[in-house]
Design a protein around this motif. Sequence first.
Motif, PDB file in Angstrom:
ATOM      1  N   MET A 161       0.958  -1.199  -0.042  1.00 19.05           N
ATOM      2  CA  MET A 161      -0.017   0.165  -0.117  1.00 19.05           C
ATOM      3  C   MET A 161       0.917   1.075   0.116  1.00 19.05           C
ATOM      4  SD  MET A 161      -2.825  -1.262   2.619  1.00 19.05           S
ATOM      5  CE  MET A 161      -2.169  -1.814   3.617  1.00 19.05           C
ATOM      6  N   ILE A 162       0.547   2.466  -0.775  1.00 19.98           N
ATOM      7  CA  ILE A 162       0.818   3.627  -0.737  1.00 19.98           C
ATOM      8  C   ILE A 162       0.337   4.588  -0.399  1.00 19.98           C
ATOM      9  CG2 ILE A 162       2.053   5.013  -2.378  1.00 19.98           C
ATOM     10  CD1 ILE A 162       2.622   2.843  -4.289  1.00 19.98           C
ATOM     11  N   ASP A 163       0.639   5.282   0.735  1.00 20.53           N
ATOM     12  CA  ASP A 163      -0.033   6.583   1.030  1.00 20.53           C
ATOM     13  C   ASP A 163       0.873   7.978   0.351  1.00 20.53           C
ATOM     14  OD1 ASP A 163      -1.008   8.831   2.547  1.00 20.53           O
ATOM     15  OD2 ASP A 163      -0.146   8.076   4.455  1.00 20.53           O
ATOM     16  N   ALA A 164      -0.142   8.119  -0.505  1.00 16.42           N
ATOM     17  CA  ALA A 164       0.250   9.504  -1.197  1.00 16.42           C
ATOM     18  C   ALA A 164       0.323  10.775  -0.912  1.00 16.42           C
ATOM     19  CB  ALA A 164      -0.654   9.179  -2.645  1.00 16.42           C
ATOM     20  N   HIS A 165      -0.046  10.809   0.438  1.00 13.53           N
ATOM     21  CA  HIS A 165      -0.352  12.126   0.987  1.00 13.53           C
ATOM     22  C   HIS A 165       0.094  12.181   2.484  1.00 13.53           C
ATOM     23  CE1 HIS A 165      -2.902  16.121   0.744  1.00 13.53           C
ATOM     24  NE2 HIS A 165      -1.945  16.072   1.871  1.00 13.53           N
ATOM     25  N   ILE A 224      -2.514  16.344 -12.962  1.00  9.27           N
ATOM     26  CA  ILE A 224      -2.970  17.047 -11.645  1.00  9.27           C
ATOM     27  C   ILE A 224      -3.805  16.177 -10.702  1.00  9.27           C
ATOM     28  CG2 ILE A 224      -4.606  18.771 -10.768  1.00  9.27           C
ATOM     29  CD1 ILE A 224      -4.193  20.221 -13.494  1.00  9.27           C
ATOM     30  N   VAL A 225      -3.089  16.271  -9.588  1.00  6.38           N
ATOM     31  CA  VAL A 225      -3.970  15.362  -8.415  1.00  6.38           C
ATOM     32  C   VAL A 225      -4.725  16.313  -7.292  1.00  6.38           C
ATOM     33  CG1 VAL A 225      -3.640  13.743  -6.658  1.00  6.38           C
ATOM     34  CG2 VAL A 225      -2.122  13.625  -8.630  1.00  6.38           C
ATOM     35  N   LEU A 226      -5.784  16.116  -7.266  1.00  6.51           N
ATOM     36  CA  LEU A 226      -6.621  17.079  -6.419  1.00  6.51           C
ATOM     37  C   LEU A 226      -6.998  16.195  -5.055  1.00  6.51           C
ATOM     38  CD1 LEU A 226      -9.073  18.413  -8.950  1.00  6.51           C
ATOM     39  CD2 LEU A 226      -7.033  19.415  -8.123  1.00  6.51           C
ATOM     40  N   ALA A 227      -6.186  16.835  -3.924  1.00 11.10           N
ATOM     41  CA  ALA A 227      -6.374  16.040  -2.614  1.00 11.10           C
ATOM     42  C   ALA A 227      -7.439  16.542  -2.160  1.00 11.10           C
ATOM     43  CB  ALA A 227      -5.252  16.690  -1.801  1.00 11.10           C
ATOM     44  N   VAL A 269      -6.579  14.407 -14.434  1.00 12.65           N
ATOM     45  CA  VAL A 269      -6.691  14.571 -13.296  1.00 12.65           C
ATOM     46  C   VAL A 269      -6.926  13.388 -12.554  1.00 12.65           C
ATOM     47  CG1 VAL A 269      -8.252  15.742 -11.753  1.00 12.65           C
ATOM     48  CG2 VAL A 269      -7.929  16.938 -13.704  1.00 12.65           C
ATOM     49  N   SER A 270      -6.352  12.979 -11.467  1.00 14.25           N
ATOM     50  CA  SER A 270      -6.614  11.965 -10.322  1.00 14.25           C
ATOM     51  C   SER A 270      -7.261  12.942  -9.108  1.00 14.25           C
ATOM     52  CB  SER A 270      -5.503  11.419 -10.260  1.00 14.25           C
ATOM     53  OG  SER A 270      -5.165  10.723 -11.248  1.00 14.25           O
ATOM     54  N   PHE A 271      -7.609  12.050  -8.213  1.00 14.76           N
ATOM     55  CA  PHE A 271      -8.022  12.591  -6.810  1.00 14.76           C
ATOM     56  C   PHE A 271      -7.406  11.896  -5.751  1.00 14.76           C
ATOM     57  CE2 PHE A 271     -11.351  13.837  -9.908  1.00 14.76           C
ATOM     58  CZ  PHE A 271     -11.652  14.921  -9.587  1.00 14.76           C
ATOM     59  N   ASP A 272      -7.121  12.391  -4.521  1.00 11.75           N
ATOM     60  CA  ASP A 272      -6.963  11.451  -3.415  1.00 11.75           C
ATOM     61  C   ASP A 272      -8.003  11.636  -2.383  1.00 11.75           C
ATOM     62  OD1 ASP A 272      -6.190  13.063  -1.132  1.00 11.75           O
ATOM     63  OD2 ASP A 272      -4.339  13.457  -1.852  1.00 11.75           O
ATOM     64  N   PHE A 276      -8.013   7.340  -8.802  1.00 16.40           N
ATOM     65  CA  PHE A 276      -8.202   7.592  -7.135  1.00 16.40           C
ATOM     66  C   PHE A 276      -7.016   7.050  -6.462  1.00 16.40           C
ATOM     67  CE2 PHE A 276     -12.203   8.821  -8.340  1.00 16.40           C
ATOM     68  CZ  PHE A 276     -12.624   9.899  -7.683  1.00 16.40           C
ATOM     69  N   LEU A 277      -6.359   8.026  -5.379  1.00 19.34           N
ATOM     70  CA  LEU A 277      -5.226   7.550  -4.665  1.00 19.34           C
ATOM     71  C   LEU A 277      -5.569   7.507  -3.340  1.00 19.34           C
ATOM     72  CD1 LEU A 277      -2.637   9.992  -6.416  1.00 19.34           C
ATOM     73  CD2 LEU A 277      -3.317   7.481  -7.332  1.00 19.34           C
ATOM     74  N   PHE A 278      -4.967   6.516  -2.594  1.00 18.83           N
ATOM     75  CA  PHE A 278      -5.009   6.549  -1.069  1.00 18.83           C
ATOM     76  C   PHE A 278      -4.127   7.638  -0.518  1.00 18.83           C
ATOM     77  CE2 PHE A 278      -3.110   5.019   2.713  1.00 18.83           C
ATOM     78  CZ  PHE A 278      -4.443   5.172   3.709  1.00 18.83           C
ATOM     79  N   GLY A 279      -4.337   8.578   0.528  1.00 16.88           N
ATOM     80  CA  GLY A 279      -3.698   9.199   1.321  1.00 16.88           C
ATOM     81  C   GLY A 279      -4.275   9.385   2.799  1.00 16.88           C
ATOM     82  N   SER A 280      -3.320   9.843   3.762  1.00 18.71           N
ATOM     83  CA  SER A 280      -3.945  10.056   4.992  1.00 18.71           C
ATOM     84  C   SER A 280      -3.903  11.276   5.312  1.00 18.71           C
ATOM     85  CB  SER A 280      -2.861   9.107   5.961  1.00 18.71           C
ATOM     86  OG  SER A 280      -1.524   9.802   5.826  1.00 18.71           O
TER      87      SER A 280
END
Length: 261
Positions: free
Chosen positions: A1-5, A158-161, A186-189, A218-222
């Motif tokens: 797993m990758i935490d992208a934020h 562009i990644v929109l957190a 565009v991706s989102f987290d 979509f990306l995973f982020g904490s």
Amino acid sequence: MIDAHAHIRFSDGDAVKVDQPIGTEKLLQLDSQAGIRQSALIVIASKGQPEQTRANNDKVLAVAAASQGRFYAVPSVHPLDGEAALEELRRLAKLGVREIKLHPNSQNFDVSDPAVGTVVEECGKLNIAILFDSYKPWDPSQPGKFLLLAVQHPQTHIVLAHMFFSEFREALTFAQMSKLGMAANVSFDLSAIAVAYQGSPVVPELVWTIRKIGTDHFLFGSDWPVDNPGDALKAVRSMGFTAQEEQSILHDNAAKLFGLK
């Protein structure tokens, strides 16, 4: 797993929260407990301090390099620093950076400022993605500004957190525009938003919206230290995604976008 934020703190002046510990020891502990294999380390540049920006970027690059793959660096520039920001981007690209962080709130800029577009265009030329904080409650037009930015600079990812946070319904516009061949960059987290809505009646609509856009965006982020990585992971896993969708969100999308394993 990758935490992208996730954010790193180096000194008293760069904390996201006052109780954020300096360094990576606590984050390593939390990641290990949650089973997170890799994590972003984000810094945010201040306006008019190009030397400090470069120094902080070098610090986060050094920490990531010494981590044996546990961390990857997400440096920053300030878009209102003009040519100094562009020069730093070119330097970072030569060092292998694949993503930078821009924050309209804490860096106090408007997404529609032409200077932002200049930085976004340069990032596209350099194959650097941009992680933007997407939610500004005192600027209700910001989702539209991001849409225009994506359409005007199609070569830049562009990644929109936070997926516009409480305005997440606005993200559906990007799915509609993709039918017209626009805004596919565009991706989102799911940082902040997954934890905020966990267990709420809104979750089915949130998941429906994510699927309409496509879970491959979509990306995973904490958003560590705002939320605990383990809590963020539990929130995403409670949303009812299939195993394949979880695999995309928790690992595959970030790995592909940033060249991670």
